[in-house]
Design an enzyme around this catalytic site. Sequence first.
Site, PDB file in Angstrom:
ATOM      1  N   LYS A  45      18.865 -21.038  84.085  1.00  0.00           N
ATOM      2  CA  LYS A  45      17.577 -21.604  83.702  1.00  0.00           C
ATOM      3  C   LYS A  45      17.302 -22.795  84.605  1.00  0.00           C
ATOM      4  O   LYS A  45      18.210 -23.540  84.959  1.00  0.00           O
ATOM      5  CB  LYS A  45      17.621 -22.073  82.243  1.00  0.00           C
ATOM      6  CG  LYS A  45      16.273 -22.527  81.688  1.00  0.00           C
ATOM      7  CD  LYS A  45      15.393 -21.352  81.383  1.00  0.00           C
ATOM      8  CE  LYS A  45      14.081 -21.772  80.696  1.00  0.00           C
ATOM      9  NZ  LYS A  45      13.177 -22.537  81.579  1.00  0.00           N
ATOM     10  N   THR A  46      16.052 -22.947  85.007  1.00  0.00           N
ATOM     11  CA  THR A  46      15.725 -24.080  85.870  1.00  0.00           C
ATOM     12  C   THR A  46      16.063 -25.381  85.156  1.00  0.00           C
ATOM     13  O   THR A  46      15.525 -25.679  84.094  1.00  0.00           O
ATOM     14  CB  THR A  46      14.241 -24.060  86.259  1.00  0.00           C
ATOM     15  OG1 THR A  46      13.972 -22.859  87.003  1.00  0.00           O
ATOM     16  CG2 THR A  46      13.903 -25.258  87.130  1.00  0.00           C
ATOM     17  N   ASN A  69       3.288 -16.938  79.131  1.00  0.00           N
ATOM     18  CA  ASN A  69       4.158 -17.990  78.621  1.00  0.00           C
ATOM     19  C   ASN A  69       3.710 -19.357  79.104  1.00  0.00           C
ATOM     20  O   ASN A  69       3.091 -19.499  80.157  1.00  0.00           O
ATOM     21  CB  ASN A  69       5.606 -17.739  79.055  1.00  0.00           C
ATOM     22  CG  ASN A  69       5.895 -18.248  80.452  1.00  0.00           C
ATOM     23  OD1 ASN A  69       6.238 -19.423  80.634  1.00  0.00           O
ATOM     24  ND2 ASN A  69       5.740 -17.386  81.454  1.00  0.00           N
ATOM     25  N   SER A  70       4.028 -20.327  78.289  1.00  0.00           N
ATOM     26  CA  SER A  70       3.877 -21.732  78.675  1.00  0.00           C
ATOM     27  C   SER A  70       5.087 -22.462  78.101  1.00  0.00           C
ATOM     28  O   SER A  70       4.988 -23.188  77.119  1.00  0.00           O
ATOM     29  CB  SER A  70       2.567 -22.322  78.141  1.00  0.00           C
ATOM     30  OG  SER A  70       2.410 -23.659  78.569  1.00  0.00           O
ATOM     31  N   LEU A  73       9.544 -25.756  80.672  1.00  0.00           N
ATOM     32  CA  LEU A  73      10.875 -26.057  81.203  1.00  0.00           C
ATOM     33  C   LEU A  73      11.922 -26.429  80.136  1.00  0.00           C
ATOM     34  O   LEU A  73      12.662 -27.404  80.301  1.00  0.00           O
ATOM     35  CB  LEU A  73      10.804 -27.184  82.240  1.00  0.00           C
ATOM     36  CG  LEU A  73      10.239 -26.807  83.608  1.00  0.00           C
ATOM     37  CD1 LEU A  73      10.080 -28.058  84.463  1.00  0.00           C
ATOM     38  CD2 LEU A  73      11.160 -25.815  84.304  1.00  0.00           C
ATOM     39  N   CYS A 131       6.376 -24.639  88.987  1.00  0.00           N
ATOM     40  CA  CYS A 131       6.358 -24.724  87.521  1.00  0.00           C
ATOM     41  C   CYS A 131       4.921 -24.933  87.048  1.00  0.00           C
ATOM     42  O   CYS A 131       4.418 -26.062  87.040  1.00  0.00           O
ATOM     43  CB  CYS A 131       7.240 -25.870  87.041  1.00  0.00           C
ATOM     44  SG  CYS A 131       8.982 -25.592  87.380  1.00  0.00           S
ATOM     45  N   LYS A 165      11.731 -21.551  95.053  1.00  0.00           N
ATOM     46  CA  LYS A 165      10.945 -20.595  94.272  1.00  0.00           C
ATOM     47  C   LYS A 165       9.481 -20.968  94.384  1.00  0.00           C
ATOM     48  O   LYS A 165       9.111 -22.130  94.185  1.00  0.00           O
ATOM     49  CB  LYS A 165      11.378 -20.579  92.806  1.00  0.00           C
ATOM     50  CG  LYS A 165      10.678 -19.483  92.000  1.00  0.00           C
ATOM     51  CD  LYS A 165      11.309 -19.280  90.649  1.00  0.00           C
ATOM     52  CE  LYS A 165      10.679 -18.092  89.931  1.00  0.00           C
ATOM     53  NZ  LYS A 165      11.327 -17.828  88.630  1.00  0.00           N
ATOM     54  N   SER A 195       5.338 -16.706  87.910  1.00  0.00           N
ATOM     55  CA  SER A 195       4.191 -16.122  87.219  1.00  0.00           C
ATOM     56  C   SER A 195       2.877 -16.651  87.790  1.00  0.00           C
ATOM     57  O   SER A 195       2.828 -17.715  88.412  1.00  0.00           O
ATOM     58  CB  SER A 195       4.267 -16.426  85.723  1.00  0.00           C
ATOM     59  OG  SER A 195       4.337 -17.824  85.509  1.00  0.00           O
ATOM     60  N   GLY A 220       4.868  -9.579  84.517  1.00  0.00           N
ATOM     61  CA  GLY A 220       4.883  -8.156  84.202  1.00  0.00           C
ATOM     62  C   GLY A 220       4.039  -7.327  85.149  1.00  0.00           C
ATOM     63  O   GLY A 220       3.785  -7.699  86.299  1.00  0.00           O
ATOM     64  N   GLY A 270      12.219 -10.249  85.192  1.00  0.00           N
ATOM     65  CA  GLY A 270      11.796 -11.273  84.251  1.00  0.00           C
ATOM     66  C   GLY A 270      11.299 -10.664  82.958  1.00  0.00           C
ATOM     67  O   GLY A 270      12.052 -10.471  81.999  1.00  0.00           O
TER      68      GLY A 270
END
Length: 313
Positions: A45-46, A69-70, A73, A131, A165, A195, A220, A270
């Site tokens: 996980k980041t 998603n939101s 972090l 992010c 990333k 995303s 997705g 993911g």
Amino acid sequence: MVSTKTSLGGFEFGNCLMNAAGVWCMTKDELAAVKSSAAGTFVTKTATLEYRSGNPEPRYQNVPLGSINSMGLPNQGLAYYLDYLLELQEAEPERTFILSVVGMSPDETHTILKSVEASDFKGLTELNLSCPNVPGKPQIAYDFDTTESLLREVFTYFTKPLGIKLPPYFDIVHFDQAAAIFNQFPLTFVNCVNSIGNGLYIEDETVVIKPKNGFGGIGGEYIKPTALANVHAFYQRLNPAIQIIGTGGVLTGRDAFEHILCGASMVQLGTTLQKEGLVAFEQITDELKVIMEEKGYETIEDFRGKLHYIDEK
């Protein structure tokens, strides 16, 4: 024999598939489960410098063609993941794993990376510049001046294998500009893509996640064409020494095949991993091998980056 083995940054991996940061990676138990699956490795996980609880619930929702998603972090903090990786490094020195990190400010980013540099960690580090779901915080990689300045300072002290990333880019000139920056530095890889930020999904008359009044990152099936475009655009533009991890819209072996065809050396799962669980690694690997057998490819290097174009008349 068909093989999905690959290499990244000089490290060898038994399979080109792995998890994406954010899925099956919050805790040591989850990471251990991915390690024991058909995946070639895992990414944590980041991690921020300290523990974060993340955004209020509900903050993730599966939707018919993917997810929104939101998360904000949520993570256990740098020391939690780094200590675990050092334990694994001692117990399984033949394997390599990826530590994902990000700071909530440039100073915190440097504090984190200097801690990794000073540690005995010998794996790959991924700096998350994408992010999109922290309220009030922009995506660093969309600010080219900040990105260049940050990387320039990072590489004054960071000597270990480092990748970044990235969020999705949508304009050809942005591919050109971003690649020109990345090519200045000894990056090991770029990860395309996170995303698509700030989408909105509605059921009946209501949003489905709470943070940011329902705005969140889309993953997705929705994002595969964008992800493939980013993978191939950077494959065409980056120094050959900078490899690519492909992420986005991988539901089947065919999806993984297309990411590799576009230039990816590894492929992350993911939304599919979130929906189907660890069995997805084995299923997609098997499907990828069938495609390779049908086409006469023995390794992923036989077709990586060899996307065909329609000849112009």
